[in-house]
Design an enzyme around this catalytic site. Sequence first.
Site: not given
Ligand SMILES: O=c1ccn([C@H]2C[C@H](O)[C@@H](CO)O2)c(=O)[nH]1
Ligand SMILES: [Zn+2]
Length: 161
Positions: A111, A77
């Site tokens: 986020c 995000e």
């Molecule tokens: O909404 C989310 C939740 C997790 N992650 C990523 C962070 C990390 O790289 C992986 C595991 O937490 O997922 C995201 O990009 N967005």
């Molecule tokens: Zn996040």
Amino acid sequence: MPPISLLRAKDDAAKYGLDPEVLLKLKEKAMGARGVAYCPYSSFRVGCALLTADGDGTIITGANVECASTPVGICAERCALGKAKTEGYDKFAALAVATDISPPASPCGMCRQFIREFCDLNMPIFMYDKDGSCVVRTLEELLPMSFGPDDLKRGEVREEL
Ligand SMILES: O=c1ccn([C@H]2C[C@H](O)[C@@H](CO)O2)c(=O)[nH]1
Ligand SMILES: [Zn+2]
């Protein structure tokens, strides 16, 4: 008879004032962006697609990018929002996030606050699971009673009194 996905997209889109075809495109882009995630440490792929509202409805995508120093990585995000802001977009109509789990994941707390910086509280956030099923909430539903840029401005006014 249109496919179920289009019927569902029509309901969701109507609720948030979006074109159903655009919403389907946003979903495809978010699900597709999982493919470019760099996630060797978690193997947890996240794709994000952001519908801009400045002009022609450009969609900006992002994915999570991890790092050997694990807290340094960035979520999908914030990747998408950072790209969009630095490409000159200032208005956003919807955000979609896709993961490979079911029910779908929702944006992490960090986020949610980052989205709050740039998007309206009533902007819908569409969360897709591994099969493309969707849960949708507004930013305000995900981050109630939030702190944002306007609150800092209120602080400045108080100091002047
Ligand atoms: O909404 C989310 C939740 C997790 N992650 C990523 C962070 C990390 O790289 C992986 C595991 O937490 O997922 C995201 O990009 N967005
Ligand atoms: Zn996040």
